[in-house]
Design a protein around this motif. Structure first.
Motif, PDB file in Angstrom:
ATOM      1  N   GLN A  50       0.826  -1.200   0.000  1.00 54.84           N
ATOM      2  CA  GLN A  50       0.000   0.000   0.000  1.00 54.84           C
ATOM      3  C   GLN A  50       0.862   1.251   0.000  1.00 54.84           C
ATOM      4  N   THR A  53       0.539   4.029  -2.883  1.00 54.00           N
ATOM      5  CA  THR A  53       0.242   5.400  -2.470  1.00 54.00           C
ATOM      6  C   THR A  53       1.308   6.358  -2.975  1.00 54.00           C
ATOM      7  N   TYR A 111      -3.728  14.402  -1.973  1.00 50.53           N
ATOM      8  CA  TYR A 111      -2.428  13.829  -1.612  1.00 50.53           C
ATOM      9  C   TYR A 111      -1.664  14.760  -0.682  1.00 50.53           C
ATOM     10  N   TYR A 135      -2.870  14.324   2.756  1.00 53.75           N
ATOM     11  CA  TYR A 135      -2.449  13.030   3.284  1.00 53.75           C
ATOM     12  C   TYR A 135      -1.004  13.089   3.782  1.00 53.75           C
ATOM     13  N   MET A 190      -1.270   7.801  -5.787  1.00 57.38           N
ATOM     14  CA  MET A 190      -2.316   8.558  -5.092  1.00 57.38           C
ATOM     15  C   MET A 190      -2.407   9.997  -5.603  1.00 57.38           C
TER      16      MET A 190
END
Length: 370
Positions: free
Chosen positions: A57, A61, A186, A189, A65
């Motif tokens: 992941q 990402t 993003y 994040y 992402m």
């Protein structure tokens, strides 16, 4: 930017020749501290699955992402759901300066269990060699960049290895490419991890805070160094990189060398010869976009014998060196910059020499500076 894993420490690294000099010193363990290791019991199938998910992941990402949400916000403008994009774009406009003003860190994100799975997959370990008192600020130079800076994100941007317990009172900020904060969603994040743009405005803001204990982590080699992320090689882009030293001098922040053994070993890289047209294209793209396009691969998700994007489980050991005291100079001279840059390079090379054998690096291996 700890719990750490004391299973096999580093994948065996092959020696690389080069113009770098080599310090012949015995391995030193004085002042070295790590967080308690997890149990050394054999991993169940479920545990192996969770670790692979944690590693995979992060790769997905990292790669997809930003482009995915940029495209999604654009496409939604031409659908019945256009209001979602408009509201977010308004929010983006209002929140535009936040990354350069310390960001928006989330301890909830930093403490998620998936980062412990990412840590255990390789495993990733954090080693402390000296105290970093929280009554001053620090500029940590992180080497090498690798493909995805996995060890640095795991150690400084999450609590999977207990950074706050190993270095109490320090507030780490991993500085990354400023262009990443232009990508919708993003940006929010990565800010939640404490990431910040590697720009003068952003770093000056953090190191000017009244609360001491700020620790800015800069991957000095940047995108250029990613082109040399060949397994078993230790080639650093550092000789002409002096901006981080000027930053430390402007704020009187101590310089701290950091080396992450194994960072270059989790992917295989197609390296092009210097002077080739492929290498020229990579450098040109970097000048235009800020990052270098690399051809790399790992293993398959379901088969270790096939290629894919799942990283190889090569141990990563991030060693934090001793601080180098730096005086505050609002307008540092070139002589001062060169002096502390030389001290830093010497300390980094010494750190590498002191810990390389314990991480499986042959005694004959030296750092190469370009």
């Amino acid at each position: 930017m700890w719990e750490t894993d004391l299973q096999p420490m580093c994948v065996y690294l092959h020696s690389r020749g080069g113009p770098g000099s080599c310090w012949k010193r015995g391995a030193s363990t004085m002042g070295v501290a790590t967080a308690p290791p997890p149990p050394t019991t054999s991993k169940t199938l479920q545990k192996q699955y969770l670790e692979a998910v944690g590693a995979y992941q992060y790769v997905l990402t990292f790669l997809f992402m930003g482009p995915f949400f940029s495209l999604l916000v654009f496409v939604l403008l031409f659908t019945s759901l256009w209001t979602f994009s408009v509201v977010y774009l308004v929010w983006l406009y209002v929140d535009w300066d936040t990354p350069n003003q310390g960001g928006r860190r989330s301890e909830w994100i930093r403490n998620q269990a998936i980062w412990r799975q990412l840590r255990d997959y390789y495993p990733v370990k954090l080693v402390k060699t000296a105290e970093l008192p929280p009554d001053q600020n620090y500029v940590l130079g992180a080497h090498p960049h690798g493909i995805m800076c996995t060890g640095f994100l795991c150690n400084f941007s999450t609590e999977s290895n207990g950074f706050s317990q190993l270095f109490p009172g320090l507030r780490p900020r991993l500085a990354v490419l400023a262009g990443l904060f232009y990508l919708p969603v993003y940006r929010d994040y990565i800010m939640s991890f404490g990431l910040c743009p590697v720009s003068r405005q952003s770093l000056d803001f953090i190191l000017s805070q009244p609360q001491l204990g700020q620790a800015v982590v800069i991957m000095v080699g940047g995108a250029h160094e990613a082109l040399y992320s060949v397994p078993g090689e230790h080639c650093l882009t550092l000789q002409k990189r002096k901006g981080f030293v000027r930053l430390a001098l402007r704020h009187g922040a101590s310089l701290v060398p950091v080396y992450s053994f194994g960072e270059n070993d989790i992917f295989r890289l197609k390296a092009f010869a210097t002077g080739s047209w492929q290498h020229w294209c990579q450098l040109t793209f970097k000048k235009l976009m800020g990052f270098s396009p690399c051809i790399f691969w790992g293993r398959g998700l379901f088969s270790a014998t096939s290629w894919g994007l799942l990283p190889f489980a090569a141990p990563i050991t991030t060693v934090v060196g001793r601080p180098i005291p730096v005086p505050q100079r609002l307008r540092p001279t070139e002589e001062e910059v060169n002096h502390y840059h030389a001290l830093y390079m010497k300390a980094l090379e010494q750190l590498f020499e002191e810990h390389k054998e314990s991480c499986g690096v042959p005694a004959s291996t030296c750092l190469t500076f370009i």
